[in-house]
Design a protein around this motif. Structure first.
Motif, PDB file in Angstrom:
ATOM      1  N   ILE A 143       2.544  10.877  -6.470  1.00  0.00           N
ATOM      2  CA  ILE A 143       3.422  11.572  -7.416  1.00  0.00           C
ATOM      3  C   ILE A 143       2.722  11.760  -8.751  1.00  0.00           C
ATOM      4  O   ILE A 143       2.713  12.862  -9.317  1.00  0.00           O
ATOM      5  CB  ILE A 143       4.753  10.813  -7.581  1.00  0.00           C
ATOM      6  CG1 ILE A 143       5.561  10.921  -6.286  1.00  0.00           C
ATOM      7  CG2 ILE A 143       5.546  11.343  -8.778  1.00  0.00           C
ATOM      8  CD1 ILE A 143       6.721   9.973  -6.181  1.00  0.00           C
ATOM      9  N   GLN A 144       2.115  10.716  -9.272  1.00  0.00           N
ATOM     10  CA  GLN A 144       1.482  10.798 -10.583  1.00  0.00           C
ATOM     11  C   GLN A 144       0.256  11.713 -10.612  1.00  0.00           C
ATOM     12  O   GLN A 144      -0.142  12.161 -11.679  1.00  0.00           O
ATOM     13  CB  GLN A 144       1.129   9.399 -11.092  1.00  0.00           C
ATOM     14  CG  GLN A 144       2.334   8.598 -11.515  1.00  0.00           C
ATOM     15  CD  GLN A 144       3.058   9.228 -12.701  1.00  0.00           C
ATOM     16  OE1 GLN A 144       2.456   9.712 -13.643  1.00  0.00           O
ATOM     17  NE2 GLN A 144       4.393   9.237 -12.628  1.00  0.00           N
ATOM     18  N   HIS A 145      -0.309  12.033  -9.464  1.00  0.00           N
ATOM     19  CA  HIS A 145      -1.467  12.933  -9.409  1.00  0.00           C
ATOM     20  C   HIS A 145      -1.094  14.393  -9.163  1.00  0.00           C
ATOM     21  O   HIS A 145      -1.986  15.230  -9.019  1.00  0.00           O
ATOM     22  CB  HIS A 145      -2.464  12.448  -8.347  1.00  0.00           C
ATOM     23  CG  HIS A 145      -3.342  11.346  -8.838  1.00  0.00           C
ATOM     24  ND1 HIS A 145      -2.929  10.035  -8.874  1.00  0.00           N
ATOM     25  CD2 HIS A 145      -4.597  11.356  -9.340  1.00  0.00           C
ATOM     26  CE1 HIS A 145      -3.895   9.283  -9.366  1.00  0.00           C
ATOM     27  NE2 HIS A 145      -4.914  10.059  -9.660  1.00  0.00           N
TER      28      HIS A 145
ATOM     29  N   GLN B 265       0.828  -1.211   0.000  1.00  0.00           N
ATOM     30  CA  GLN B 265       0.000   0.000   0.000  1.00  0.00           C
ATOM     31  C   GLN B 265       0.861   1.259   0.000  1.00  0.00           C
ATOM     32  O   GLN B 265       0.530   2.230  -0.680  1.00  0.00           O
ATOM     33  CB  GLN B 265      -0.927   0.012   1.210  1.00  0.00           C
ATOM     34  CG  GLN B 265      -2.080  -0.959   1.119  1.00  0.00           C
ATOM     35  CD  GLN B 265      -3.056  -0.720   2.252  1.00  0.00           C
ATOM     36  OE1 GLN B 265      -3.530   0.398   2.441  1.00  0.00           O
ATOM     37  NE2 GLN B 265      -3.342  -1.770   3.006  1.00  0.00           N
ATOM     38  N   VAL B 266       1.954   1.248   0.752  1.00  0.00           N
ATOM     39  CA  VAL B 266       2.861   2.394   0.761  1.00  0.00           C
ATOM     40  C   VAL B 266       3.427   2.608  -0.639  1.00  0.00           C
ATOM     41  O   VAL B 266       3.473   3.730  -1.143  1.00  0.00           O
ATOM     42  CB  VAL B 266       3.992   2.204   1.804  1.00  0.00           C
ATOM     43  CG1 VAL B 266       5.113   3.212   1.604  1.00  0.00           C
ATOM     44  CG2 VAL B 266       3.424   2.298   3.214  1.00  0.00           C
ATOM     45  N   SER B 267       3.829   1.532  -1.286  1.00  0.00           N
ATOM     46  CA  SER B 267       4.370   1.612  -2.634  1.00  0.00           C
ATOM     47  C   SER B 267       3.367   2.221  -3.605  1.00  0.00           C
ATOM     48  O   SER B 267       3.697   3.111  -4.400  1.00  0.00           O
ATOM     49  CB  SER B 267       4.790   0.221  -3.107  1.00  0.00           C
ATOM     50  OG  SER B 267       5.344   0.298  -4.400  1.00  0.00           O
ATOM     51  N   GLU B 268       2.146   1.762  -3.546  1.00  0.00           N
ATOM     52  CA  GLU B 268       1.106   2.269  -4.444  1.00  0.00           C
ATOM     53  C   GLU B 268       0.754   3.720  -4.139  1.00  0.00           C
ATOM     54  O   GLU B 268       0.560   4.522  -5.049  1.00  0.00           O
ATOM     55  CB  GLU B 268      -0.121   1.366  -4.364  1.00  0.00           C
ATOM     56  CG  GLU B 268       0.144  -0.003  -4.976  1.00  0.00           C
ATOM     57  CD  GLU B 268      -0.930  -1.040  -4.675  1.00  0.00           C
ATOM     58  OE1 GLU B 268      -1.988  -0.674  -4.113  1.00  0.00           O
ATOM     59  OE2 GLU B 268      -0.702  -2.217  -5.011  1.00  0.00           O
ATOM     60  N   LEU B 269       0.689   4.071  -2.851  1.00  0.00           N
ATOM     61  CA  LEU B 269       0.382   5.448  -2.482  1.00  0.00           C
ATOM     62  C   LEU B 269       1.482   6.397  -2.966  1.00  0.00           C
ATOM     63  O   LEU B 269       1.192   7.460  -3.512  1.00  0.00           O
ATOM     64  CB  LEU B 269       0.207   5.576  -0.969  1.00  0.00           C
ATOM     65  CG  LEU B 269      -0.228   6.960  -0.501  1.00  0.00           C
ATOM     66  CD1 LEU B 269      -1.106   6.842   0.728  1.00  0.00           C
ATOM     67  CD2 LEU B 269       0.939   7.856  -0.205  1.00  0.00           C
TER      68      LEU B 269
ATOM     69  N   ARG C 280       5.487  23.296 -12.142  1.00  0.00           N
ATOM     70  CA  ARG C 280       6.891  22.921 -11.926  1.00  0.00           C
ATOM     71  C   ARG C 280       7.133  21.423 -12.102  1.00  0.00           C
ATOM     72  O   ARG C 280       8.277  20.979 -12.078  1.00  0.00           O
ATOM     73  CB  ARG C 280       7.353  23.356 -10.547  1.00  0.00           C
ATOM     74  CG  ARG C 280       7.402  24.861 -10.403  1.00  0.00           C
ATOM     75  CD  ARG C 280       8.147  25.232  -9.144  1.00  0.00           C
ATOM     76  NE  ARG C 280       8.153  26.656  -8.936  1.00  0.00           N
ATOM     77  CZ  ARG C 280       9.076  27.479  -9.415  1.00  0.00           C
ATOM     78  NH1 ARG C 280      10.055  27.008 -10.146  1.00  0.00           N
ATOM     79  NH2 ARG C 280       9.015  28.758  -9.154  1.00  0.00           N
ATOM     80  N   TYR C 281       6.058  20.651 -12.220  1.00  0.00           N
ATOM     81  CA  TYR C 281       6.179  19.202 -12.330  1.00  0.00           C
ATOM     82  C   TYR C 281       5.457  18.681 -13.576  1.00  0.00           C
ATOM     83  O   TYR C 281       4.378  18.087 -13.478  1.00  0.00           O
ATOM     84  CB  TYR C 281       5.624  18.524 -11.075  1.00  0.00           C
ATOM     85  CG  TYR C 281       6.373  18.908  -9.821  1.00  0.00           C
ATOM     86  CD1 TYR C 281       7.604  18.330  -9.524  1.00  0.00           C
ATOM     87  CD2 TYR C 281       5.859  19.851  -8.937  1.00  0.00           C
ATOM     88  CE1 TYR C 281       8.299  18.680  -8.375  1.00  0.00           C
ATOM     89  CE2 TYR C 281       6.549  20.206  -7.787  1.00  0.00           C
ATOM     90  CZ  TYR C 281       7.769  19.624  -7.521  1.00  0.00           C
ATOM     91  OH  TYR C 281       8.453  19.976  -6.386  1.00  0.00           O
TER      92      TYR C 281
ATOM     93  N   ALA D 229       9.903  10.430 -14.189  1.00  0.00           N
ATOM     94  CA  ALA D 229      11.265  10.185 -13.703  1.00  0.00           C
ATOM     95  C   ALA D 229      11.257   9.951 -12.190  1.00  0.00           C
ATOM     96  O   ALA D 229      12.018   9.134 -11.677  1.00  0.00           O
ATOM     97  CB  ALA D 229      12.175  11.364 -14.052  1.00  0.00           C
ATOM     98  N   TRP D 230      10.393  10.659 -11.494  1.00  0.00           N
ATOM     99  CA  TRP D 230      10.272  10.542 -10.043  1.00  0.00           C
ATOM    100  C   TRP D 230       9.727   9.165  -9.670  1.00  0.00           C
ATOM    101  O   TRP D 230      10.227   8.500  -8.767  1.00  0.00           O
ATOM    102  CB  TRP D 230       9.345  11.648  -9.569  1.00  0.00           C
ATOM    103  CG  TRP D 230       9.289  11.955  -8.111  1.00  0.00           C
ATOM    104  CD1 TRP D 230       9.777  11.230  -7.062  1.00  0.00           C
ATOM    105  CD2 TRP D 230       8.673  13.105  -7.547  1.00  0.00           C
ATOM    106  NE1 TRP D 230       9.494  11.859  -5.876  1.00  0.00           N
ATOM    107  CE2 TRP D 230       8.817  13.018  -6.144  1.00  0.00           C
ATOM    108  CE3 TRP D 230       8.001  14.206  -8.064  1.00  0.00           C
ATOM    109  CZ2 TRP D 230       8.311  13.972  -5.273  1.00  0.00           C
ATOM    110  CZ3 TRP D 230       7.510  15.152  -7.198  1.00  0.00           C
ATOM    111  CH2 TRP D 230       7.675  15.045  -5.822  1.00  0.00           C
ATOM    112  N   SER D 231       8.688   8.725 -10.386  1.00  0.00           N
ATOM    113  CA  SER D 231       8.099   7.411 -10.127  1.00  0.00           C
ATOM    114  C   SER D 231       7.352   6.947 -11.371  1.00  0.00           C
ATOM    115  O   SER D 231       6.228   7.378 -11.621  1.00  0.00           O
ATOM    116  CB  SER D 231       7.140   7.462  -8.934  1.00  0.00           C
ATOM    117  OG  SER D 231       6.573   6.184  -8.715  1.00  0.00           O
ATOM    118  N   SER D 232       7.978   6.067 -12.121  1.00  0.00           N
ATOM    119  CA  SER D 232       7.342   5.566 -13.342  1.00  0.00           C
ATOM    120  C   SER D 232       6.389   4.410 -13.053  1.00  0.00           C
ATOM    121  O   SER D 232       5.496   4.121 -13.845  1.00  0.00           O
ATOM    122  CB  SER D 232       8.399   5.134 -14.358  1.00  0.00           C
ATOM    123  OG  SER D 232       9.192   4.100 -13.813  1.00  0.00           O
TER     124      SER D 232
END
Length: 174
Positions: free
Chosen positions: A30-32, A21-25, A37-38, A45-48
Motif C-alpha cells: 500500500i505504501q509503495h 510477513q503478510v502484515s508487512e507485505l 488517485r492515491y 488511512a488505508w494502512s498507517s
C-alpha cells in the motif's frame, strides 16, 4: 502449486507462521503505490502501519488464503476469499510485493483461488476492486455491478464492486 523450476516462487496455503510477513507485505504494498488517485493521505488511512500478526491469524481462520512464496520462503504476494456468511466467495485481499509486481503473481494467485472455488461449487465470486486491480478482474470475466465507496479515517476510497457468475459451477479461465 506453481512449478518452482519454471517460476522463482510457489503458491502455498496460508499458515500462521507467515502472518507477520503478510502484515508487512500488506503495509508495504500500500505504501509503495504511486498513482494520482492515491495521494499519501489516502495511503496512510488505508494502512498507517503493519497490523498485528494476530489480526491475520484470526482473519485466515475464518477465510481461505494463499501465499506466493519465493525460494527463500519470503511472502511476495497473497490473496484471500471469504468462506462464511453472506460474503461467501468475496475476494477480500490481493496484494503483491512492489518488487514482484507485473510478473504474473496476482494472476497466479487468482487462478489458485479460482480452482479452489470451483471445487467448492460457489455460484458467484465478487470483489471490491481498486483502480489498480480492476483490469485484472475484468480479464478474468468479472463484470462491474456498481461503483463502491469506503470511508476510513476521513478518506473516501472509490472502488468497483464486480462479480463473476460461475455458470454451472464451472469456472472458465477468463
Amino acid at each position: 502449486m506453481q512449478n518452482s523450476y519454471l517460476t522463482p516462487y510457489h503458491i502455498v496455503d496460508f499458515s500462521p507462521v507467515y502472518a507477520q510477513q503478510v502484515s508487512e507485505l500488506y503495509h508495504m504494498a500500500i505504501q509503495h503505490i504511486r498513482h494520482p488517485r492515491y495521494p499519501q493521505a489516502k495511503l496512510d488511512a488505508w494502512s498507517s502501519s503493519p497490523r498485528s500478526s494476530k489480526f491475520w491469524q484470526l482473519k485466515y481462520q475464518r477465510n481461505r488464503a494463499w501465499l506466493a512464496v519465493d525460494s527463500t520462503q519470503q511472502v511476495i504476494g497473497f490473496i484471500s476469499v471469504e468462506t462464511h456468511f453472506k460474503q461467501q466467495g468475496y475476494i477480500d485481499c490481493l496484494y503483491v510485493a512492489p518488487a514482484w509486481q507485473h510478473q504474473g503473481i496476482a494472476r497466479a494467485l487468482y487462478l489458485q483461488l479460482q480452482a479452489w472455488v470451483q471445487q467448492q461449487r460457489y455460484p458467484v465470486l465478487s470483489v471490491d476492486a481498486s483502480y489498480l486491480s480492476k483490469g485484472l478482474f475484468e480479464q478474468h470475466g468479472f463484470v462491474l455491478k456498481q461503483v463502491s465507496y469506503q470511508h476510513k479515517l476521513g478518506q473516501t476510497f472509490n472502488g468497483f464492486y464486480m462479480q463473476k457468475t460461475l455458470i454451472n459451477n464451472l469456472v472458465t479461465g477468463h
